[in-house]
Enzyme design. Sequence first.
Site, PDB file in Angstrom:
ATOM      1  CB  ALA A  72      28.002  38.815  40.602  1.00  0.00           C
ATOM      2  CG  ASN A 156      30.672  38.635  50.596  1.00  0.00           C
ATOM      3  OD1 ASN A 156      29.508  38.880  50.884  1.00  0.00           O
ATOM      4  ND2 ASN A 156      31.624  39.546  50.622  1.00  0.00           N
ATOM      5  CD  GLN A 184      31.261  34.146  47.982  1.00  0.00           C
ATOM      6  OE1 GLN A 184      31.718  33.008  48.074  1.00  0.00           O
ATOM      7  NE2 GLN A 184      31.998  35.166  47.583  1.00  0.00           N
ATOM      8  CG  HIS A 206      35.711  35.840  39.882  1.00  0.00           C
ATOM      9  ND1 HIS A 206      36.318  36.296  41.022  1.00  0.00           N
ATOM     10  CD2 HIS A 206      34.623  36.625  39.698  1.00  0.00           C
ATOM     11  CE1 HIS A 206      35.625  37.318  41.510  1.00  0.00           C
ATOM     12  NE2 HIS A 206      34.598  37.535  40.732  1.00  0.00           N
ATOM     13  CB  THR A 242      31.444  41.708  21.231  1.00  0.00           C
ATOM     14  OG1 THR A 242      31.155  42.671  20.213  1.00  0.00           O
ATOM     15  CG2 THR A 242      31.926  40.413  20.592  1.00  0.00           C
ATOM     16  CB  CYS A 329      34.519  44.583  46.905  1.00  0.00           C
ATOM     17  SG  CYS A 329      34.062  42.953  46.381  1.00  0.00           S
TER      18      CYS A 329
HETATM   19  C1  LIG Z   1      27.987  37.769  47.401  1.00  0.00           C
HETATM   20  C2  LIG Z   1      28.749  38.503  46.331  1.00  0.00           C
HETATM   21  N1  LIG Z   1      28.062  39.241  45.428  1.00  0.00           N
HETATM   22  C3  LIG Z   1      28.699  39.916  44.446  1.00  0.00           C
HETATM   23  C4  LIG Z   1      30.069  39.876  44.335  1.00  0.00           C
HETATM   24  C5  LIG Z   1      30.741  40.628  43.207  1.00  0.00           C
HETATM   25  O1  LIG Z   1      31.086  39.687  42.222  1.00  0.00           O
HETATM   26  P1  LIG Z   1      31.898  40.150  40.915  1.00  0.00           P
HETATM   27  O2  LIG Z   1      31.322  41.450  40.517  1.00  0.00           O
HETATM   28  O3  LIG Z   1      31.660  39.079  39.908  1.00  0.00           O
HETATM   29  O4  LIG Z   1      33.322  40.226  41.361  1.00  0.00           O
HETATM   30  C6  LIG Z   1      30.825  39.129  45.254  1.00  0.00           C
HETATM   31  C7  LIG Z   1      32.339  39.136  45.200  1.00  0.00           C
HETATM   32  N2  LIG Z   1      32.874  38.973  46.487  1.00  0.00           N
HETATM   33  C8  LIG Z   1      34.159  39.159  46.813  1.00  0.00           C
HETATM   34  C9  LIG Z   1      35.132  39.692  46.067  1.00  0.00           C
HETATM   35  O5  LIG Z   1      36.249  39.679  46.841  1.00  0.00           O
HETATM   36  N3  LIG Z   1      35.995  39.147  48.074  1.00  0.00           N
HETATM   37  C10 LIG Z   1      34.690  38.821  48.087  1.00  0.00           C
HETATM   38  O6  LIG Z   1      34.116  38.331  49.049  1.00  0.00           O
HETATM   39  C11 LIG Z   1      30.146  38.417  46.264  1.00  0.00           C
HETATM   40  O7  LIG Z   1      30.818  37.657  47.156  1.00  0.00           O
END
Ligand SMILES: Cc1ncc(COP(=O)(O)O)c(CNc2co[nH]c2=O)c1O
Length: 388
Positions: A72, A156, A184, A206, A242, A329
Amino acid sequence: MERIYLDSNATTVVDPLVKQAMDPFYCQMYGNPNSLHRFGTETHPAMSIALDRMYKAIDADDEDDIIINGCATEGNNTVLKSVFMDTLAKGEPCHIITSQIEHPSVLKTCQYLEKEHGIEVTYLPVNKDGLVTLDSLKAHLVPGKTSLVSIMWANNETGLINPIKELAEYTKQNGVLFHTDAVQAVGKIPVSLKEVPADYLTFSAHKFHGPIGVGGMYIRHGNTITPLLHGGEQMGHKRAGTVNVPFVVGMGLAIELASQHLDYIDSDVRRLRNKLEDAILALPDTIVIGDRKYRTPNTILASFKGIEGEAFLWDLNQNGIAASTGSACSSEELEADATFQAMDMDNNLSHTGVRFSLSRFTTEEEIDVSIEVINKTVQRLRAISSTY
Ligand SMILES: Cc1ncc(COP(=O)(O)O)c(CNc2co[nH]c2=O)c1O
């Protein structure tokens, strides 16, 4: 009980059924899906089924696009930078409206575009309930000037769910593009792109029991996207690289299973979350951020007065319980939690946040044990706290 996982907003356990579905695409059907020979083409039926599952899960129209990407973070970067590139190409100024409580993949991308490319960004505040309001959007959206509104569906850290339908409807009524980071929300609450007129939406496998390393970027038909990655002709030239067949197959089954479990999450997971939350609130000088009626069913962001969040986590971890202080993060940064700050929480509180996030695999016994451990941990840490 050896260990208890209460950090599902960070990442979730891969559903065993998902892993089982992915396995054949490593040593049996391992061809490159872009190859014209049978090794490549034999991957297509499973990929097609996976994408159909994604379309169904977010109620997307067949004419819309779902672009497979790495996560994401990539999807959020792509949407924001694409809108900037489009305005640049047209020689127009770029104005993005987002919120102060977005994930760093949105906030830091906006800050980058602001600093390095001089775009205008409006960071909407949240109200006392921690939510972005329509009035706040109305006060800043300028038809003909605003290029994009990007507001997350659910936060999140707190689990708070923004009024995305009304924000998107107002944005579209004023001829402005709307993006929502639905990471989320997908797999936790109903997400329908027939209900919500978003132009772009991002999600990540994930977060709903799929593998780490694959995500989806929805593009409503009629909209364009400037690729972040150029190269091969994958995804209709919208995302080179890919395609990871086992991950796509995994995300497809995971999103279908998550959709099938929405009622379970709304009932059983919510009940376990509320049981844990009620036990936390029974402790003196503790608060939970945001009214539970506005939150995703699995999330609690609690503040235990007098206890640093990191100290709490360390103690929980010693007892086999995994939680977090907010988004992993940024877990290595010890700055005050951005969400607490955005909600004008007392600065002391913003260092005491601990997030518990459940999933459909969380059991009653795990919650009962967690309650016992939390009670003991709070007692122990407050006894040695210099501020309590
Ligand atoms: C709202 C939101 N946006 C984007 C991301 C990024 O997603 P990814 O790039 O696929 O990992 C996260 C990951 N959030 C979290 C990752 O670790 N704790 C969290 O709350 C998220 O919670």
